[in-house]
Enzyme design. Structure first.
Site, short mmCIF file in Angstrom:
data_model
loop_
_atom_site.label_atom_id
_atom_site.label_comp_id
_atom_site.label_asym_id
_atom_site.label_seq_id
_atom_site.Cartn_x
_atom_site.Cartn_y
_atom_site.Cartn_z
N GLY A 83 0.82 -1.24 -0.04
CA GLY A 83 -0.09 0.02 -0.09
C GLY A 83 0.89 1.37 0.03
N ASP B 277 9.37 4.18 7.97
CA ASP B 277 9.21 5.54 8.64
C ASP B 277 8.54 6.58 7.83
OD1 ASP B 277 10.79 6.10 6.41
OD2 ASP B 277 12.65 6.56 7.65
N ARG C 154 4.28 14.60 -6.59
CA ARG C 154 4.13 13.93 -7.96
C ARG C 154 2.79 14.06 -8.62
NH1 ARG C 154 5.95 7.61 -6.94
NH2 ARG C 154 4.11 7.16 -5.49
N ASP D 36 3.47 -3.99 -8.15
CA ASP D 36 2.79 -2.89 -7.50
C ASP D 36 3.62 -1.52 -7.99
OD1 ASP D 36 5.08 -4.37 -5.83
OD2 ASP D 36 5.36 -2.38 -5.00
N ASN D 37 4.57 -1.71 -8.54
CA ASN D 37 5.23 -0.30 -9.39
C ASN D 37 4.75 -0.25 -11.04
OD1 ASN D 37 6.22 0.33 -7.08
ND2 ASN D 37 8.24 -0.67 -7.64
P1 AMP Z 1 9.00 0.35 -3.42
O1 AMP Z 1 10.01 -0.61 -3.52
O2 AMP Z 1 9.70 1.83 -3.27
O3 AMP Z 1 8.07 0.45 -4.43
O4 AMP Z 1 8.35 0.07 -2.09
C1 AMP Z 1 7.42 -1.08 -1.87
C2 AMP Z 1 6.61 -0.96 -0.68
O5 AMP Z 1 7.25 -0.12 0.46
C3 AMP Z 1 5.65 0.31 -0.80
O6 AMP Z 1 4.26 -0.33 -0.26
C4 AMP Z 1 5.97 1.59 -0.21
O7 AMP Z 1 5.02 2.32 0.22
C5 AMP Z 1 6.83 0.85 0.98
N1 AMP Z 1 7.94 1.66 1.50
C6 AMP Z 1 9.14 1.96 0.94
N2 AMP Z 1 9.80 2.59 1.56
C7 AMP Z 1 9.16 2.96 2.75
C8 AMP Z 1 9.39 3.82 3.69
N3 AMP Z 1 10.39 4.53 4.09
N4 AMP Z 1 8.30 4.06 4.57
C9 AMP Z 1 7.24 3.31 4.58
N5 AMP Z 1 6.75 2.49 3.43
C10 AMP Z 1 7.70 2.39 2.51
MG MG Z 2 6.70 1.43 -4.93
#
Ligand code: AMP
Ligand code: MG
Length: 504
Positions: A99, A134, A185, A261-262
């Site tokens: 999420g 965080d 964004r 998810d991306n």
């Molecule tokens: P990502 O690999 O950046 O697409 O992130 C994967 C998941 O981890 C997504 O659900 C992001 O919202 C969550 N996420 C990544 N970094 C953080 C962070 N620093 N704090 C909270 N959620 C994070």
């Molecule tokens: Mg992501």
């Protein structure tokens, strides 16, 4: 510079225009929950995208109250911010709940062109989906997302965009202690494949259908009311994804984290993390230091795009037909479109990069040989293609200023002989006109890792001038910008292997 700095107080809040248009907000639960941003101390505007602000209908001057909104320190008047729930396949493994862990939808506006645009803050603090993290983003990765998404837009690639980049001295712990930043964004929608996977996996077909109906009504209105609207919509998603990844390949762009998810159901480049534009060309280049198995290597991107589309098709399959067999058959037909559209787009694109007017199946060999030559010569992808426009079809003279880029000059000269032969086989061989066409598809400037790193290093010391310089440069990636020649060069050796990981 004045457009980037907050004006003196007091300043009217010029948010009356563009008007809010809270269509996604009205979907409510179970798609998203209300979450307010966590304030950040001492926000400072690193860069404000005045051009995008203009498109959206905002005053290009940022008043202090707007700065506070863009930092997450005050809500958008009249809009309740929210975080969406999704799931996804991360590096091939199913994760049933993810999420918006650090992104918040802060507004939906209707632009002067009557388009609906969503605004998100990334790095605005924890949400119910933060999974113990965080909710923040560091200045380093925020600068990379800000510059890259705008660079991709200017290159003509569908992408989310960035309106603003705000920094704060608040410490954020990653491998080292860094400082926080928030980007605002924008996109017509941030909806991801993983949102459909989430409801499908839980057997919540009603909500899944509502989500699909919303996307179709808002973003594919020409399909509304058709009995086969879900299949037609998915067909368009598959085709957009195939074309998007063809564009990535043609620019040497590696996404780095192609998890479902991306992946955007609008076919946008979404979630810039450990992405990279290749310097030296390597088929198996892996830009993400955390991708130990090379799942998302450059050469793997097209197949991963197809695999991700299959995950989406499987999730939405119950909406395609009443019986599972019939639904599976429709799904297979839709998935098969990917390879076809990808092949057609990428081959047309390579032909354009070589300046060929029409693509012939035999051109695949010419392209492969050029890429092979680049790889063996450890040649630079962007420079290699850009320089090709200097080759004259009308002359057999060695291609000076081009061949020097290739370690194996003999092999290069042999390739050029074939290339010239191919060019001469076209009607109306006009070197000038061809060079002009090629320079509109082979960029001179891309966001090389080392350029971003120099801007990051300066920004961490409070000097945002290099961010501004790159933002300006990358708005015109196909133009010769004589004062900026150094920005088209390969990285110096000591900056070749900047490590970019998932840590952001
Ligand atoms: P990502 O690999 O950046 O697409 O992130 C994967 C998941 O981890 C997504 O659900 C992001 O919202 C969550 N996420 C990544 N970094 C953080 C962070 N620093 N704090 C909270 N959620 C994070
Ligand atoms: Mg992501």
């Amino acid at each position: 510079m004045s457009a980037m700095m907050p004006r003196a107080f007091p300043q009217p809040l010029s948010l009356a225009d563009p008007p809010l248009s809270p269509v996604y907000a009205r979907l409510g639960a179970p798609f998203h929950q209300p979450v307010t941003a966590t304030p950040l101390p001492e926000p400072r505007m690193v860069h404000f995208n005045a051009a995008l602000a203009g498109e959206l209908g905002f005053d290009p001057d940022v008043g202090p109250q707007f700065l506070e909104i863009l930092a997450g320190n005050r809500p958008w008047p009249g809009y309740a911010s929210s975080a969406s729930v999704y799931a996804g396949h991360q590096f091939g493994a199913w994760v049933p709940q993810l999420g918006d862990g650090r992104a918040l939808l802060i507004a939906e506006v209707r632009t002067p062109a009557k388009e609906r645009v969503e605004l998100q803050l990334k790095g605005a603090g924890p949400t119910p989906y933060s999974r113990g993290l965080d909710g923040r983003a560091v200045l380093r990765s925020s600068i990379r997302e800000y510059l890259a998404s705008e660079a991709m837009h200017a290159l003509g690639v569908p992408t989310t965009r960035c309106l603003s980049l705000v920094a704060s001295p608040q410490p954020v712990v990653r491998e080292t202690v860094e400082s926080a930043a928030v980007v605002c964004r924008t996109a017509a929608s941030f909806m991801r494949f993983g949102q459909f996977e989430y409801f499908a996996a839980r057997g919540q077909l009603g909500p899944m259908a509502r989500l699909a109906d919303h996307v179709i009504a808002e973003h594919f209105p020409h399909l509304q009311g058709r009995p086969d609207r879900y299949a037609a919509w998915l067909g368009e998603v598959v085709e957009r994804t195939a074309r998007l990844i063809a564009q990535w390949q043609l620019l040497g762009f590696c996404h780095g984290v192609m998890n479902t998810d991306n992946f955007s159901v609008l076919g946008l480049t979404l979630d810039y993390g450990p992405f990279g534009f290749m310097d030296r060309f390597r088929q198996y280049h892996v830009c993400n230091h955390s991708d130990y198995e090379g799942r998302y290597a450059y050469s793997a991107q097209p197949e991963i795009g197809r695999w991700n589309c299959e995950r989406l098709l499987r999730a939405v399959s119950p909406l395609l037909a009443d019986g599972p067999n019939q639904a599976a058959e429709i799904g297979q037909d839709l998935a098969a479109r990917y390879a076809h559209v990808y092949h057609r787009s990428v081959m047309r694109g390579w032909a354009d990069k070589l300046g060929l007017r029409d693509f012939r199946e035999t051109d695949a060999k010419l392209i492969d040989e050029f890429l092979g030559l680049l790889q063996r010569s450890r040649g630079d992808f962007t420079r290699g293609f850009r320089l090709l426009s200097r080759i004259r079809a009308g002359s057999d003279a060695p291609a000076k200023g081009v061949r020097e880029e290739f370690a194996d000059i003999k092999a290069f000269d042999a390739w050029v002989a074939d290339y010239r032969g191919r060019l001469r086989s076209e009607r109306n061989v006009d070197d000038e006109a061809r060079a002009g066409r090629m320079n509109r598809v082979n960029p001179k400037y891309v966001l090389r890792n080392h350029l971003a790193q120099i801007a990051i290093d300066k920004a961490m010391l409070g000097d945002y001038s290099e961010v501004a310089k790159l933002a300006e440069l990358l708005r015109r990636p196909y133009d010769e910008q004589p004062d900026m020649e150094a920005y088209a060069a390969e990285p110096p050796d000591y900056m070749r292997n900047i490590e970019v990981s998932c840590s952001s």
